[in-house]
Design an enzyme around this catalytic site. Structure first.
Site, PDB file in Angstrom:
ATOM      1  N   HIS A 106      29.803 -24.124   9.406  1.00 18.84           N
ATOM      2  CA  HIS A 106      29.648 -24.445  10.825  1.00 18.84           C
ATOM      3  C   HIS A 106      30.184 -23.291  11.670  1.00 18.84           C
ATOM      4  CE1 HIS A 106      30.312 -26.323  14.715  1.00 18.84           C
ATOM      5  NE2 HIS A 106      29.392 -27.195  14.354  1.00 18.84           N
ATOM      6  N   GLU A 178      21.899 -24.005  14.492  1.00 23.48           N
ATOM      7  CA  GLU A 178      22.763 -24.342  15.624  1.00 23.48           C
ATOM      8  C   GLU A 178      23.050 -23.088  16.429  1.00 23.48           C
ATOM      9  OE1 GLU A 178      24.940 -28.284  14.864  1.00 23.48           O
ATOM     10  OE2 GLU A 178      26.230 -26.685  14.136  1.00 23.48           O
TER      11      GLU A 178
HETATM   12  P1  PGA Z   1      27.408 -30.669  19.944  1.00 25.61           P
HETATM   13  O1  PGA Z   1      27.867 -30.063  18.531  1.00 25.61           O
HETATM   14  O2  PGA Z   1      26.361 -31.700  19.648  1.00 25.61           O
HETATM   15  O3  PGA Z   1      28.662 -31.250  20.528  1.00 25.61           O
HETATM   16  O4  PGA Z   1      26.863 -29.529  20.745  1.00 25.61           O
HETATM   17  C1  PGA Z   1      26.947 -29.819  17.507  1.00 25.61           C
HETATM   18  C2  PGA Z   1      27.675 -29.254  16.301  1.00 25.61           C
HETATM   19  O5  PGA Z   1      28.624 -28.495  16.492  1.00 25.61           O
HETATM   20  O6  PGA Z   1      27.313 -29.560  15.154  1.00 25.61           O
END
Ligand code: PGA
Length: 260
Positions: A106, A178
């Protein structure tokens, strides 16, 4: 057809009691929902409570991280260094308590805890070796997007994450796109931007693992997914689900996303 996977990343939120409370409200809201797979990733400390709370339901429990080294005590072959990794938890330990999925790499781990493409690779190898379903996160930062480097960054992150991972072992692999500038900021990539990035990831997966594998690979979008934008994102052919942070902490809001 790739079945969509909607995953909650609770980050450093919720005690075991709060996890139980969440599931008390969440379970009835998604009862019998089988169009999509649902996974919730609590902190290590709340995993046990979560696993008990979801027993007999359509919800799987994942971890937010793992470490790649072994604890020889599991196999009865203890070596000097095995298990001597203060603070860490490995794949065998996650499996032993009923965890099925694990988030790897992540952006917050890359940003604050020194994760690199190489540690992501080691973690991915240990997860697939153990039979956990890995959710490998990739994504560019704002400066990289603005400099036109999104394509290069995604290809490099995938190439290095997949290094020497066999397609056979990685059958259950899930990738989460992401964009770092969209995480926790309220800024979402447009469905088209996400779909374009997903196509790059799929192309890299085809190079690393072959066309057939890439066709089956699920690629999730993550970054400010909310009940209001979930449907538009999930309607994209290229988007195979969502990794949800902030909006997954509330049972009603996460259920609304699951049912987009
Ligand atoms: P968020 O986070 O939905 O709060 O933007 C997504 C993530 O970090 O997996």
């Amino acid at each position: 057809m790739r079945k969509k996977l909607i995953a909650a990343n609770w980050k450093m939120y919720k005690t075991p009691d709060q996890a139980r409370e969440f599931f008390r409200d969440f379970l009835p809201l998604v009862h019998g929902h089988d169009r999509d797979e649902i996974v919730v990733c609590p902190t290590y400390l709340a995993i046990d409570a979560a696993i008990h709370a979801v027993q007999g339901s359509n919800i799987a429990i994942g971890a937010q991280d793992l470490y790649w080294e072994k604890d020889g005590a599991f196999t009865g072959e203890v070596n000097e260094k095995d298990g001597a990794f203060t603070g860490e938890v490995n794949a065998a330990m996650l499996l032993a308590v009923g965890v099925t999925h694990v988030i790897i790499g992540h952006s917050e781990r890359r940003q604050y805890f020194g994760e690199t493409d190489d540690t992501v690779n080691l973690k991915l190898k240990s997860a697939v070796e153990a039979g956990l379903i890995p959710i490998v996160c990739v994504g560019e930062v704002l400066e990289e997007r603005e400099a036109g480097l999104t394509d290069d960054v995604l290809r490099r992150q995938c190439l290095r994450a997949f290094h020497k991972v066999s397609a056979k072992k990685a059958v259950s692999l899930v990738v989460a796109y992401e964009p770092v500038w969209a995480i926790g900021t309220g800024k979402t990539a447009t469905p088209q931007m996400a779909a374009d990035a997903h196509a790059i990831i799929r192309a890299q997966a085809a190079e690393s693992f072959g066309q057939e594998f890439a066709g089956k690979l699920r690629i999730l979008y993550g970054g400010s997914v909310k009940p209001e934008n979930a449907r538009a994102l999930m309607s994209e052919e290229e988007i195979d689900g969502a990794l949800v942070g902030g909006a997954s902490l509330d049972p009603k809001s996460f259920a609304a996303i699951v049912k987009y």
